[in-house]
Design a protein around this motif. Structure first.
Motif, PDB file in Angstrom:
ATOM      1  N   GLN A   1       0.844  -1.183   0.000  1.00 42.83           N
ATOM      2  CA  GLN A   1       0.000   0.000   0.000  1.00 42.83           C
ATOM      3  C   GLN A   1       0.887   1.244   0.000  1.00 42.83           C
ATOM      4  O   GLN A   1       1.853   1.330   0.759  1.00 42.83           O
ATOM      5  CB  GLN A   1      -0.876   0.023   1.252  1.00 42.83           C
ATOM      6  CG  GLN A   1      -1.934  -1.071   1.288  1.00 42.83           C
ATOM      7  CD  GLN A   1      -3.118  -0.754   0.409  1.00 42.83           C
ATOM      8  OE1 GLN A   1      -3.454   0.401   0.215  1.00 42.83           O
ATOM      9  NE2 GLN A   1      -3.745  -1.784  -0.141  1.00 42.83           N
TER      10      GLN A   1
ATOM     11  N   SER B   1       0.718   5.582  -0.097  1.00 46.92           N
ATOM     12  CA  SER B   1      -0.120   6.778   0.038  1.00 46.92           C
ATOM     13  C   SER B   1      -0.258   7.457  -1.324  1.00 46.92           C
ATOM     14  O   SER B   1       0.739   7.686  -2.024  1.00 46.92           O
ATOM     15  CB  SER B   1       0.527   7.748   1.035  1.00 46.92           C
ATOM     16  OG  SER B   1       0.153   9.088   0.742  1.00 46.92           O
TER      17      SER B   1
ATOM     18  N   THR C   1      -5.034   5.438  -0.461  1.00 47.78           N
ATOM     19  CA  THR C   1      -3.887   4.606  -0.826  1.00 47.78           C
ATOM     20  C   THR C   1      -4.197   3.824  -2.097  1.00 47.78           C
ATOM     21  O   THR C   1      -5.352   3.627  -2.459  1.00 47.78           O
ATOM     22  CB  THR C   1      -3.560   3.567   0.274  1.00 47.78           C
ATOM     23  OG1 THR C   1      -4.673   2.678   0.418  1.00 47.78           O
ATOM     24  CG2 THR C   1      -3.277   4.236   1.602  1.00 47.78           C
TER      25      THR C   1
ATOM     26  N   TYR D   1      -1.937   1.624   8.200  1.00 51.16           N
ATOM     27  CA  TYR D   1      -2.892   1.137   7.202  1.00 51.16           C
ATOM     28  C   TYR D   1      -4.171   0.661   7.868  1.00 51.16           C
ATOM     29  O   TYR D   1      -5.272   0.862   7.378  1.00 51.16           O
ATOM     30  CB  TYR D   1      -2.215   0.017   6.413  1.00 51.16           C
ATOM     31  CG  TYR D   1      -3.086  -0.714   5.453  1.00 51.16           C
ATOM     32  CD1 TYR D   1      -3.884  -0.029   4.535  1.00 51.16           C
ATOM     33  CD2 TYR D   1      -3.106  -2.097   5.452  1.00 51.16           C
ATOM     34  CE1 TYR D   1      -4.665  -0.717   3.637  1.00 51.16           C
ATOM     35  CE2 TYR D   1      -3.885  -2.787   4.542  1.00 51.16           C
ATOM     36  CZ  TYR D   1      -4.665  -2.098   3.642  1.00 51.16           C
ATOM     37  OH  TYR D   1      -5.439  -2.781   2.768  1.00 51.16           O
TER      38      TYR D   1
END
Lengths: 461, 461
Positions: free
Chosen positions: A105, A107, A429, A460
């Protein structure tokens, strides 16, 4: 066939037990992420294969669940084990030891900053760089990973080798009433295409319709992006492009047409209908993924030089890279005439007319990665009851289609549903596979720009 | 797969020996023709099946040979006998005893007179009647028998039952710059569509492009006819229509979209590119033919109510005639997602938007044989280098595609090649199957208008 998320398999060890299989991406701040490949069915030496495998499934999962839990893949071999992984923090982990995953993931904000800076470093002005970043992140947010940030390496390569001119902008070749032709002068496909669709929209507002053909451009990302530009403004949008020769005409054994996609968009919001698909059975990217996985092709997606269906994904790619190219993708409908493959071939030829021929540019037959041609159209809905009425009728038809009973457990959807759902979910994300994550880091090292770190699981979650 | 003409089989008796199997069409001048079914593999009781069978193969043969000689059909069963017939005047025939065939040659001039008189008898003025006759004969000349004079019975039925109003002409619902909507008031599809395409062409000449959506029309024949209207005048033509629900969305088991064809034409003469095809894998007509033959479906053309491929042609037709309809045609690409059937589904939905939705008319989902919607577009080539340049580039691309080596003995063609070749050949006569020949005779009896006779072989040869 790819199934949806399944219950976690009890046979897969928790991630912490096999952390030794993980890898650390170069250029990522040490300690930020520990990446663990939880699937012991893949040898350690081939993390890319697994990443590609996950990337392949990412889309369908993300459209159902914001955080993927577990997958099952039933390959054509029938004897492959279930590939399923329990995605939770192991009980025995401690400190700041984080579990990311074999995909990462990132941003959106950080990624956008990174991409913009890279593109500025490659010669674009800040606004153009930001727009290109927008288009790539938009694709990733919609689950179209094949056309998202994973393309950065390709664009970077072409920019470094002078195949894309960052300073080139479209010029008008001809402009008569509702129609125009632009020359992209080997500029960045996204910029050329944005300007072309803006011109088409402007023409539609003045004339009811606008159609703009473009020559000498470059890969423009997703065709749907430009179709949606028009739909977002209450018009119908259409977009298409030619490409390298990939698609084999009916009864031939050599590729002569590109994957030549057609994109169409109408309506707004969650009910925006967005069709965006190659006129070949699949795009080449789907076969590239299978090659990385060492898996055969299940469907009738490609033929060899004798026009016979070729299920050997590696062989298909070798043939398409040969000089001259041999075999290639089947047109939509398959090889031969049994299931009407001549229709996909005909549609590809229609796209070739609107792109290569109307623009006065290069045909797919003669293309080798550059000088790509596009075509964009926008249609005002003023004469057709207005955008609100058309949008509501599209939405009503979509609702009726979605309410149809499923025969196989997969929902009846309309084009755009999966992507719209993913877009709603992926607000802060995006997910990239480990290969792409490495590429970003490598480009970061090369340009001296810090690549976006993987997000810590604590953040997350 | 259908193979080309083969050498005559020595096992088939000459036609004169089995004249007893022939039939005489009612209403045809006695002695004009003796029709002989030379294929003993078909029982006498099923001449229609054979006629349909021949009709199915007629097109491919006529495009290769002006006078068909012999056929071979390799069915999926693999155990069917060769169906091959020696087509020559037997040595022992005498006098004016003529061999026609199980399909019949009719003079175009005579047929045109007959059709025009029938349409006048059904309420059309002479000019409109003549135009409708033109469109049907045009389809037969091009080998598109499914949309030719064999449709007369359907049109006649709808005219007699008030489903088509012979006096209705299109009126303007809205007309803004390059765009318009017409209401067909349940008029004859061919007339409404001609007027709509003429308006689109006029708009293209004024604005660069014209797009005209039509509601409440009727079956318009071939979509390609209207696309060619524009191409013949040096423009690009596009035409589409919705229809009764026939196509099953991906993952559903009920039909929700029509066969929703897309037609596209550009260029002139023998190099005119004409794409005209349903967005379903095949049109319903192809399955109707198999039902008459008692043959299964070889391809993945249809699904049952559970979304499973249904090879039983009779069962497919029964299901599509049920209330509510069950199963139906697969979208181009087939059922499920393996070979991208969602693409054909998406294309059908695009056509539905341009026809049912833009016109403000009826959707395929709600249609039962009436109130059909179309959409026509014409694009001026003025801004794209002009019609001669675009035409020459299309012709050059077509030549390059046709010159590609064949992998299976079937020439690599471009859309329109078969039809253009047939059109060149069929200058004075067209071929109809015996079922159609009987229908013409029946309509002739009903209206008191002499049906066109079959042409004597001496005249034909």
């Amino acid at each position: 066939m790819v199934s949806g998320p399944e219950n976690p398999s009890p046979h897969i060890p928790p991630c912490a037990e096999i952390t030794g299989m993980g890898w650390a991406a170069p250029g990522v701040a040490s300690g930020t992420a520990v990446v663990c490949n939880a699937l012991s069915v893949f040898p350690i030496a081939t993390p890319l294969s697994y990443a590609s495998h996950r990337a392949r499934f990412m889309h369908s999962v993300r459209t159902s669940f914001p955080r993927p839990t577990c997958f099952r893949h039933s390959g054509s071999g029938g004897n492959e084990p279930d590939e399923c992984r329990q995605r939770k923090r192991p009980e025995n982990q401690g400190g700041n030891r984080l579990i990311v995953t074999e995909y990462v993931q990132i941003s959106i904000e950080t990624l956008h900053t990174f991409l913009s800076r890279v593109f500025v470093a490659r010669g674009f002005n800040a606004a153009d760089a930001s727009f290109i970043a927008d288009t790539l992140i938009d694709a990733d947010r919609r689950g179209i990973s094949s056309h998202g940030v994973q393309r950065l390496a390709m664009y970077d390569h072409k920019l470094r080798h002078g195949m894309i001119d960052p300073n080139a902008h479209a010029t008008v070749v001809s402009d008569v009433k509702a129609c125009a032709v632009l020359d992209g002068h080997s500029g960045m496909g996204q910029l050329i295409s944005r300007d072309a669709m803006e011109l088409a929209i402007s023409k539609a507002q003045n004339h009811g319709i606008g159609i703009v053909a473009v020559r000498d451009s470059n890969h423009f990302g997703t065709a749907g992006f430009y179709a949606r530009m028009a739909a977002d403004q209450g018009l119908i949008g259409l977009a298409s492009t030619n490409s390298n020769p990939l698609t084999v005409p009916t009864h031939a054994g050599l590729p002569a047409l590109g994957s030549n996609p057609i994109a169409f968009a109408v309506g707004q919001g969650d009910d925006q209908l967005v069709y965006d698909a190659a006129t070949s059975t699949v795009s080449l990217g789907k076969i590239e993924v299978l090659v990385k996985l060492g898996q055969p092709i299940e469907g009738d997606w490609a033929v060899d030089g004798q026009g016979l269906i070729n299920h050997d994904s590696a062989d298909v790619m070798d043939n398409i890279k040969a000089t001259p190219r041999i075999g290639g993708l089947t047109p939509l409908g398959g090889a031969g005439e049994t299931n009407a493959g001549y229709k996909g071939y005909g549609l590809a030829l229609m796209v070739e007319t609107f792109t290569g021929i109307l623009s006065g540019g290069l045909l797919s037959l003669d293309m080798r990665g550059q000088h790509i041609c596009h075509c964009f159209a926008a249609i005002s809905l003023e004469s057709f009851g207005g955008a609100p009425l058309v949008g509501s009728r599209v939405a009503e038809l979509s609702r009726r289609l979605r309410s149809m009973p499923s025969v196989d457990g997969h929902d009846v959807l309309v084009p755009g549903d999966k992507e719209n759902t993913a877009f709603r979910i992926n607000t802060t994300t995006v997910t990239v596979d480990e290969a792409t994550f490495r590429q970003l880091a490598k480009i970061g090292e090369r340009t001296g720009i810090a690549a976006p770190p993987a997000i810590a699981l604590d953040e997350y979650r």
